[in-house]
Scaffold this active site. Sequence first.
Site, short mmCIF file in Angstrom:
data_model
loop_
_atom_site.label_atom_id
_atom_site.label_comp_id
_atom_site.label_asym_id
_atom_site.label_seq_id
_atom_site.Cartn_x
_atom_site.Cartn_y
_atom_site.Cartn_z
N GLY A 72 0.63 -4.87 3.72
CA GLY A 72 -0.08 -5.59 4.77
C GLY A 72 -0.96 -6.68 4.17
O GLY A 72 -1.06 -7.78 4.71
N THR A 73 -1.57 -6.37 3.05
CA THR A 73 -2.43 -7.36 2.37
C THR A 73 -1.62 -8.62 2.05
O THR A 73 -2.07 -9.74 2.28
CB THR A 73 -2.99 -6.75 1.07
OG1 THR A 73 -3.85 -5.66 1.44
CG2 THR A 73 -3.77 -7.76 0.25
N ASN A 154 -9.60 -1.01 11.90
CA ASN A 154 -9.29 0.14 11.07
C ASN A 154 -10.46 1.09 10.85
O ASN A 154 -10.28 2.19 10.36
CB ASN A 154 -8.74 -0.31 9.71
CG ASN A 154 -9.65 -1.30 9.03
OD1 ASN A 154 -10.08 -2.27 9.63
ND2 ASN A 154 -9.95 -1.06 7.77
N GLN A 188 -2.86 -1.44 12.06
CA GLN A 188 -3.29 -0.16 12.66
C GLN A 188 -2.80 -0.01 14.11
O GLN A 188 -3.19 0.93 14.78
CB GLN A 188 -4.81 -0.03 12.63
CG GLN A 188 -5.43 -0.05 11.24
CD GLN A 188 -5.26 1.25 10.47
OE1 GLN A 188 -4.90 2.29 11.05
NE2 GLN A 188 -5.53 1.23 9.18
N GLY A 209 3.83 -0.46 5.88
CA GLY A 209 4.60 0.79 5.94
C GLY A 209 3.78 2.06 5.76
O GLY A 209 4.01 3.06 6.44
N THR A 246 12.95 -9.85 -6.09
CA THR A 246 14.00 -8.91 -5.66
C THR A 246 13.44 -7.94 -4.62
O THR A 246 12.37 -7.36 -4.82
CB THR A 246 14.54 -8.13 -6.89
OG1 THR A 246 15.02 -9.11 -7.80
CG2 THR A 246 15.64 -7.18 -6.50
N CYS A 332 -10.67 0.77 1.22
CA CYS A 332 -10.86 -0.31 0.25
C CYS A 332 -12.33 -0.60 0.00
O CYS A 332 -12.69 -1.20 -1.00
CB CYS A 332 -10.15 -1.57 0.71
SG CYS A 332 -10.32 -1.84 2.45
C1 LIG Z 1 -6.23 -3.47 9.58
C2 LIG Z 1 -5.64 -3.51 8.22
N1 LIG Z 1 -5.10 -4.64 7.76
C3 LIG Z 1 -4.53 -4.72 6.55
C4 LIG Z 1 -4.51 -3.64 5.71
C5 LIG Z 1 -3.88 -3.77 4.36
O1 LIG Z 1 -2.66 -3.13 4.33
P1 LIG Z 1 -2.03 -2.65 2.92
O2 LIG Z 1 -2.78 -1.43 2.52
O3 LIG Z 1 -0.59 -2.40 3.23
O4 LIG Z 1 -2.21 -3.77 1.97
C6 LIG Z 1 -5.09 -2.44 6.12
C7 LIG Z 1 -5.15 -1.28 5.21
O5 LIG Z 1 -6.15 -0.62 5.12
C8 LIG Z 1 -5.65 -2.37 7.42
O6 LIG Z 1 -6.19 -1.23 7.87
#
Ligand SMILES: Cc1ncc(COP(=O)(O)O)c(C=O)c1O
Length: 389
Positions: A72-73, A154, A188, A209, A246, A332
């Site tokens: 997601g990041t 989140n 989320q 995922g 890849t 985080c």
């Molecule tokens: C709202 C939200 N966005 C983005 C992320 C980042 O996702 P990832 O852990 O897959 O990098 C998170 C993960 O905590 C999240 O809760």
Amino acid sequence: MQNEIYLDNSATTAVAEEVVQAMEPYWSIQYGNPSSPHLRGIAAEKTMQSCRRQLAELLEADPSELYFTSSGTEANNLALQGIARIPFLARNPGHIITTPLEHPSVLNVLKYLETLGWEISFLTVGSRGEIDPQEMKTLFRNETKLVSIMFVNNEIGTIAPIQELAELIQAENKDRHQKILFHVDAVQALGYIPLSLQSLGVDLMTFSGHKIFGPKGAGLLYQRGKNRLKPLLFGGNQEKGLRPGTENIPAIVGFTKAAQLVTENREANVKHLQQLRRQLLEGIKDIKDYSIHNHPNGAPHILNMSFKGVRGEVLVHFLEQKRIFVAMGAACSSRRRGMSHVLEGIGLPADEILGAIRISLSPELTPNQIHYVIYSLKETVEEIRNIYM
Ligand SMILES: Cc1ncc(COP(=O)(O)O)c(C=O)c1O
């Protein structure tokens, strides 16, 4: 682990058994590189395209609008930095509207974009993280190029009125030559909120995922229509050159299976989570002096609370002794001992922020387990208060 009660599902989730099984052949049997010209490569390419089609069907998007990423990041970075790298915008940085409650993978990118000349405006947020779509209209400027707002917060579970925001942006765009793009972090939201990309009217949407009982290392970016973003990485032509490297086929297969499961079971899961949540909220009423920080109509899996005189950090570690795993806030930020920017953003006093724990549920949990959690919370809060108060 049988005797553990894991209540940190917003940080990450256990990979579902069906997902593990679906991924299994792709490690050392069907391990081809989708770019290879031989049969093994072609099989991998077919698998990947089939996953893309299945995800597109689930999300009501076109397969050509989905780009696989590592997280997601990465998808958030690709969306936001990818816009800022469009040559015209790189020469003429514009204005972005967001909220102070976004995930760091959005907020820190926006901080970086500020150093490149972009201007950022923040919507005001209510005491449970609510935003007023009408306020966004007052922030539009000629130079506004992007709005980025998370679907579900989140830490406190607040659900943003994405449809309404999208409609306002579309109305604003009618008279604009340079359209305002709308990015939504839906990490989320998937599995908890119905998502039809066709009808939502969002330009970019981020998924991950490992928040939906899928593997880590799998993310997804939806980009409406044809690709306008510029890549962050340079390399081969994978993902139409937007995300070279890849492809991680096992992760893509796992992500697809997980997305399928949470989408198919969404209604039953949400109902069950709401029951567990009600049980928990009812159960802790016997504990004196506590406050609930999440939105009552927020996502069903996230609860955020504090108990007067009890530090969140201490409670996390005492509960851990009972094999109950909760979080202080987002994974985080909570190990940094910092104050949660989300709880600060909604104006909570410092003692409630430092006292906060986040409980994020999974549909696998049972009422019996929640019963034990309530019992343990009561006992632990009392124990800590006896020591520290
Ligand atoms: C709202 C939200 N966005 C983005 C992320 C980042 O996702 P990832 O852990 O897959 O990098 C998170 C993960 O905590 C999240 O809760």
